[in-house]
Design an enzyme around this catalytic site. Structure first.
Site, PDB file in Angstrom:
ATOM      1  N   CYS A  91      -2.841   6.960   6.299  1.00 13.46           N
ATOM      2  CA  CYS A  91      -1.624   6.225   6.688  1.00 13.46           C
ATOM      3  C   CYS A  91      -0.687   6.135   5.485  1.00 13.46           C
ATOM      4  O   CYS A  91      -1.014   5.498   4.486  1.00 13.46           O
ATOM      5  CB  CYS A  91      -2.005   4.819   7.149  1.00 13.46           C
ATOM      6  N   CYS A 106       2.817   2.397  16.220  1.00 20.75           N
ATOM      7  CA  CYS A 106       1.555   2.804  15.590  1.00 20.75           C
ATOM      8  C   CYS A 106       0.404   2.474  16.527  1.00 20.75           C
ATOM      9  O   CYS A 106       0.340   1.372  17.067  1.00 20.75           O
ATOM     10  CB  CYS A 106       1.357   2.055  14.261  1.00 20.75           C
ATOM     11  N   ASP A 112      14.410  -2.384  -0.501  1.00 19.15           N
ATOM     12  CA  ASP A 112      13.331  -2.914   0.338  1.00 19.15           C
ATOM     13  C   ASP A 112      12.463  -1.731   0.773  1.00 19.15           C
ATOM     14  O   ASP A 112      12.904  -0.582   0.729  1.00 19.15           O
ATOM     15  CB  ASP A 112      13.904  -3.652   1.554  1.00 19.15           C
ATOM     16  N   GLY A 160      -4.731  -9.350   6.343  1.00 19.20           N
ATOM     17  CA  GLY A 160      -4.880 -10.098   7.588  1.00 19.20           C
ATOM     18  C   GLY A 160      -4.978 -11.577   7.299  1.00 19.20           C
ATOM     19  O   GLY A 160      -5.825 -11.980   6.501  1.00 19.20           O
ATOM     20  N   SER A 187       6.994  -6.647  -2.182  1.00 22.42           N
ATOM     21  CA  SER A 187       6.657  -5.259  -1.855  1.00 22.42           C
ATOM     22  C   SER A 187       7.744  -4.264  -2.256  1.00 22.42           C
ATOM     23  O   SER A 187       7.461  -3.104  -2.498  1.00 22.42           O
ATOM     24  CB  SER A 187       6.322  -5.129  -0.373  1.00 22.42           C
ATOM     25  N   CYS A 234       4.809   6.912  12.568  1.00 22.86           N
ATOM     26  CA  CYS A 234       5.819   5.896  12.888  1.00 22.86           C
ATOM     27  C   CYS A 234       7.206   6.320  12.406  1.00 22.86           C
ATOM     28  O   CYS A 234       8.210   5.743  12.821  1.00 22.86           O
ATOM     29  CB  CYS A 234       5.421   4.526  12.345  1.00 22.86           C
ATOM     30  N   ASN A 242     -11.547  -2.359  10.320  1.00 20.28           N
ATOM     31  CA  ASN A 242     -10.110  -2.243  10.083  1.00 20.28           C
ATOM     32  C   ASN A 242      -9.632  -0.967  10.774  1.00 20.28           C
ATOM     33  O   ASN A 242     -10.187   0.105  10.528  1.00 20.28           O
ATOM     34  CB  ASN A 242      -9.844  -2.175   8.575  1.00 20.28           C
ATOM     35  N   GLY A 243      -8.620  -1.097  11.617  1.00 23.07           N
ATOM     36  CA  GLY A 243      -8.091   0.067  12.322  1.00 23.07           C
ATOM     37  C   GLY A 243      -7.888  -0.240  13.781  1.00 23.07           C
ATOM     38  O   GLY A 243      -7.769  -1.410  14.166  1.00 23.07           O
ATOM     39  N   CYS A 275      -0.762  10.638   7.823  1.00 19.62           N
ATOM     40  CA  CYS A 275      -0.170  10.265   9.098  1.00 19.62           C
ATOM     41  C   CYS A 275       1.208   9.703   8.768  1.00 19.62           C
ATOM     42  O   CYS A 275       1.333   8.810   7.924  1.00 19.62           O
ATOM     43  CB  CYS A 275      -1.000   9.189   9.804  1.00 19.62           C
ATOM     44  N   TYR A 297       3.764   0.115   1.816  1.00 23.92           N
ATOM     45  CA  TYR A 297       3.835  -1.336   1.990  1.00 23.92           C
ATOM     46  C   TYR A 297       2.489  -2.075   2.086  1.00 23.92           C
ATOM     47  O   TYR A 297       2.317  -3.104   1.458  1.00 23.92           O
ATOM     48  CB  TYR A 297       4.666  -1.645   3.251  1.00 23.92           C
ATOM     49  N   CYS A 329      -6.512  -5.383   9.223  1.00 22.93           N
ATOM     50  CA  CYS A 329      -7.658  -6.130   8.724  1.00 22.93           C
ATOM     51  C   CYS A 329      -8.100  -5.658   7.340  1.00 22.93           C
ATOM     52  O   CYS A 329      -7.735  -4.576   6.899  1.00 22.93           O
ATOM     53  CB  CYS A 329      -8.858  -5.940   9.643  1.00 22.93           C
TER      54      CYS A 329
HETATM   55  S1  SF4 Z   1       1.782   5.464  12.602  1.00 17.35           S
HETATM   56 FE1  SF4 Z   1       2.643   4.730  10.655  1.00 17.35          FE
HETATM   57  S2  SF4 Z   1       1.632   2.776  10.256  1.00 17.35           S
HETATM   58 FE2  SF4 Z   1       0.434   3.845  11.824  1.00 17.35          FE
HETATM   59  S3  SF4 Z   1      -1.142   4.970  10.694  1.00 17.35           S
HETATM   60 FE3  SF4 Z   1       0.554   6.382  10.966  1.00 17.35          FE
HETATM   61  S4  SF4 Z   1       1.826   6.118   9.130  1.00 17.35           S
HETATM   62 FE4  SF4 Z   1       0.441   4.377   9.245  1.00 17.35          FE
END
Ligand code: SF4
Length: 490
Positions: A265, A411, A374, A46, A312, A465, A121-122, A462, A271, A19
């Protein structure tokens, strides 16, 4: 309006952002109109639904929410009805709750005649237990979103404080409520006399503050929306911070906890965020270019051209070309207006697939060795179509280079990567993926290289993923999704 179809979903398997939020407190201004343009700049975060809520001088809340894009949901007639001086707006992609109008935001909730409009958002990882507790306390829910849980929690805390102290205390209610929330939340709340920005202690999703030339404060998910409304970037909302701004633009800041450990993140840099937004004072474009440079250092391949998957992948492709001293060329032209559509494609158009969105320049590609940059591969089906498109245009060799490491884990913090069976890299080696997508070679940036390109420490981010290391504990009820495995080659 019924949301029928999204060609984008069929030809673009990028993870979807949760979002965008936008808020403004500007007595004397047409705040709904400003919010409209702010949300326009946050549309990439979003595209399923959007909404604007305003508070006027008489404590009336005016709200309009719709399924679809900002440009489809609002016109002059709608904006004229959104009177007021304080506004909060939202663009939504559904990560919690389906794409249904009742899940659109802002969410309105009230205690007696004190109303709040909340945009989020989150993703909360403990939304289910908070919701169950609120239901036991007699609260009912109109939507299936974690955002409504937050709104009702604030109202519950407000009622509790009123009972105990015989007063309405928004700040205390917000702090009490958000101390119970676990997960990723960048939130903007509007009331009759304040605008509030709240960010989780890990600062997973972005949130910043700007100021207009009339001295009015703006809250936005990304700084690109400040630029479009003519506001200057002031600062980020700090992880764990609650910022309240009143009608005379006085700022009151407090923190949810003393234990602040930012885990931004890293996918926002790769991206999600717009390249013209800022992260720690530098453009996202800058970071993407650095990722491309690092990728070139790690996985150089001689070629006639470096091309990008627009838009992107473009900054990383430029960085890769600069570092490798290979010529960069545009070779895939994007139809910028395909976007979201409410019209079902015919079977014949559906078969054209990716060509609806990207058209190759055959005279650039034919007979050439091409490096294609990419930003990520999620399921692999779009990359496969893309490689075929370039191959059909006569490329001699196709070398895919990806400016993120393999996406292997879901995620839980607001991005739509649900379970491992969706993720081609969770179930296949890089060589197997190269074979599946039909590329002559495939290389991803290393995890260390990705961190190095940011110029910051690993702890700042973070990266779950890519690494499976989740900075915010995942409750057992969600754990299953972390470990679900299936062979997924498409
Ligand atoms: S898991 Fe990946 S997409 Fe989700 S917050 Fe962490 S780095 Fe971002």
């Amino acid at each position: 309006m019924t949301f029928i179809s999204s060609i984008n979903d069929e030809i673009d398997d990028k993870p979807k952002e949760a979002c965008g939020v936008f808020g403004l407190i500007a007595p004397g201004e047409d705040v709904a109109r400003v919010a409209f343009f702010g949300l326009y700049a946050l549309q990439h975060r979003g595209q399923e639904s959007c909404g604007i809520a305003t508070f006027d001088n008489n404590n009336n809340i005016h709200i309009h929410k719709e399924i679809g894009l900002v440009s489809q949901a609002f016109d002059e007639t709608v904006l004229a009805k959104l009177k007021g001086e304080i506004v909060v707006g939202h663009t939504r992609y559904s990560t919690t709750g389906s794409n249904n109008i009742c899940n659109a935001q802002p969410i309105i909730a009230s205690y007696n005649d004190y109303g709040i409009a909340l945009a989020h958002n989150g993703n909360l990882v403990n939304a289910n237990s908070l919701r169950d507790t609120l239901i036991k306390r007699g609260y009912s829910f109109e939507s299936t979103t974690d955002s409504e849980v937050m709104a009702k929690l604030v109202i519950y805390e407000m009622a509790k404080i009123d009972k105990e102290k015989n007063q309405i205390n928004l700040k205390e209610a917000i702090v009490n409520a958000f101390r119970q929330c676990k997960g990723a939340f960048s939130v903007s709340i509007a009331t009759k006399d304040q605008i509030v920005a709240i960010r989780d202690p890990d600062g997973v999703r972005p949130l910043c503050i700007g100021i207009t030339n009339k001295g009015h404060h703006v809250i936005s998910s990304e700084s690109c929306a400040l630029d479009i409304v003519g506001a200057e970037f002031v600062r980020d909302v700090a992880p764990g911070e609650v910022v309240l701004i009143n009608r005379i633009q006085k700022i009151d800041s407090t923190f949810l906890t003393n234990e602040i450990k930012p885990h931004h993140c890293i996918f926002e840099l790769i991206y999600f965020s717009r390249p013209d937004s800022l992260f720690r004072g530098l453009s996202i474009y800058h970071f993407r270019k650095e990722l491309g440079r690092q990728l070139a250092r790690e996985s150089f391949v001689d070629a006639d051209y470096v091309i990008s998957v627009p838009d992107s992948g473009t900054p990383a492709a430029i960085g890769y070309a600069e570092e490798s001293k290979l010529p960069y060329s545009e070779a895939l032209i994007k139809n910028r207006y395909i976007g979201r559509t409410f019209i079902q494609p015919t079977q014949m158009l559906r078969e054209l697939g990716i060509r609806l969105k990207l058209n190759p320049l055959k005279d650039i590609i034919a007979g050439k060795k091409i490096v294609v940059i990419d930003d990520s591969i999620v399921r692999g089906n779009t990359s496969k179509k893309l490689v075929k498109l370039i191959r059909d245009s006569g490329a001699k060799e196709i070398h895919m280079r990806i400016s993120s490491p393999p996406v292997q884990w879901p995620c839980f913090y607001g991005i739509d990567i649900d379970s491992r069976e969706q993720l081609i890299a969770a179930n296949n080696s890089v060589d197997e993926i190269a074979k599946y997508i039909g590329a002559d070679s495939l290389k991803y940036i290393s995890h260390e290289g990705m961190i190095k390109a940011t110029g910051l420490s690993r702890e700042t981010f973070c990266t779950a993923c890519f690494s499976g290391e989740y900075p915010i504990e995942i409750p057992s009820e969600l754990e299953g999704a972390k470990h679900r495995y299936e062979t997924a080659k498409g």
